[in-house]
Write a protein that holds these residues in place. Sequence first.
Motif, mmCIF file in Angstrom:
data_model
loop_
_atom_site.group_PDB
_atom_site.id
_atom_site.type_symbol
_atom_site.label_atom_id
_atom_site.label_comp_id
_atom_site.label_asym_id
_atom_site.label_seq_id
_atom_site.Cartn_x
_atom_site.Cartn_y
_atom_site.Cartn_z
ATOM 1 N N GLU A 133 -17.723 29.037 35.747
ATOM 2 C CA GLU A 133 -18.015 30.360 35.188
ATOM 3 C C GLU A 133 -17.050 30.584 34.030
ATOM 4 O O GLU A 133 -15.925 30.085 34.051
ATOM 5 N N SER A 134 -17.471 31.354 33.016
ATOM 6 C CA SER A 134 -16.575 31.647 31.903
ATOM 7 C C SER A 134 -17.036 32.889 31.162
ATOM 8 O O SER A 134 -18.235 33.168 31.071
ATOM 9 N N LYS A 135 -16.084 33.606 30.618
ATOM 10 C CA LYS A 135 -16.422 34.655 29.667
ATOM 11 C C LYS A 135 -16.879 33.988 28.370
ATOM 12 O O LYS A 135 -16.554 32.825 28.108
ATOM 13 N N ILE A 136 -17.612 34.742 27.549
ATOM 14 C CA ILE A 136 -18.141 34.170 26.306
ATOM 15 C C ILE A 136 -17.035 33.562 25.448
ATOM 16 O O ILE A 136 -17.193 32.498 24.855
ATOM 17 N N LYS A 137 -15.896 34.247 25.378
ATOM 18 C CA LYS A 137 -14.775 33.753 24.575
ATOM 19 C C LYS A 137 -13.646 33.232 25.467
ATOM 20 O O LYS A 137 -12.489 33.219 25.059
ATOM 21 N N GLY A 138 -13.995 32.800 26.651
ATOM 22 C CA GLY A 138 -12.989 32.318 27.582
ATOM 23 C C GLY A 138 -12.526 30.895 27.306
ATOM 24 O O GLY A 138 -13.156 30.145 26.554
ATOM 25 N N ASP B 291 -11.074 34.779 36.606
ATOM 26 C CA ASP B 291 -11.704 35.842 37.407
ATOM 27 C C ASP B 291 -12.959 35.318 38.100
ATOM 28 O O ASP B 291 -14.048 35.879 37.967
ATOM 29 N N THR C 42 -13.356 30.370 34.603
ATOM 30 C CA THR C 42 -12.607 31.606 34.460
ATOM 31 C C THR C 42 -11.536 31.789 35.528
ATOM 32 O O THR C 42 -11.651 31.269 36.645
#
Length: 265
Positions: A241-246, A129, A127
């Motif tokens: 790390e990643s967002k679910i739809k990242g 972020d 990510t």
Amino acid sequence: MEDFYEKACLCTLNKAFGFKPAIALALLSHIGSAGELFRMSAKDKETMIGNYPKEASLISARILDETMRELERLDKTGVRFVGWSEQAYPQLLKECEDAPVGLYIRSSTPVQDLFGECSRNIAVIGTRDISPYGQEWCARIVEGMASVPAKPLVISGLALGTDICAHRNALRNGLPTIAVMATGTDEIYPMRHRKDAEAIAGSPGCALITDYPPGTKALPIHFLRRNRIIAGLSKATILIESKIKGGGMMTSRLAFSYNREVYAL
């Protein structure tokens, strides 16, 4: 001269079918070379690629001439184009059904020496972020890679957060790193990473690469297309790390679809 002609034909084909690389690769497989496509009569060309009128309009002598002049200009600035059929094209990427027809590469290292040991290519992604925890472990993972005898090549996307953390720690620990860009080699994005991009382009074994022609700006869709190259170049992908739809999740799925190893923090 014939090698340059084929290179220019591949480069023009890459521009025409950049968002449909599988079609371009199917054409190459069918006719044998990009040069043969440009030598075809208008009627034969229409029969071959008539279902793609917009793309077919770019397969012309005028566009090819523009590409030749572009490649000559790029060569003077240290940017090389490596086409699908050239020995310097990365073999791991060539295994992917949606690999680009060619890559623009800016590096202080000869292109034939960049992708020699592809089994050591490791993508470190995640990510924009990134959390303090992610930053710490991204740094520790890359530092750990530097301690092994067979030094890996760290691949990422020059973006904010995880990507730039991976690149900076690779350089800090003496590891080669490649930044896969979602723009042309002349358009550094984000601008705040220009100094990092220059350090990558000027360090031995490192490179800035893209399948986008010069002048291409940063657009959301360009990052999605870029991700397949990060996954395709890498024997293994580490998702920090990643967002679910990242984008990190998308790149990891692509890596898995290429039958590559995928790890997650």
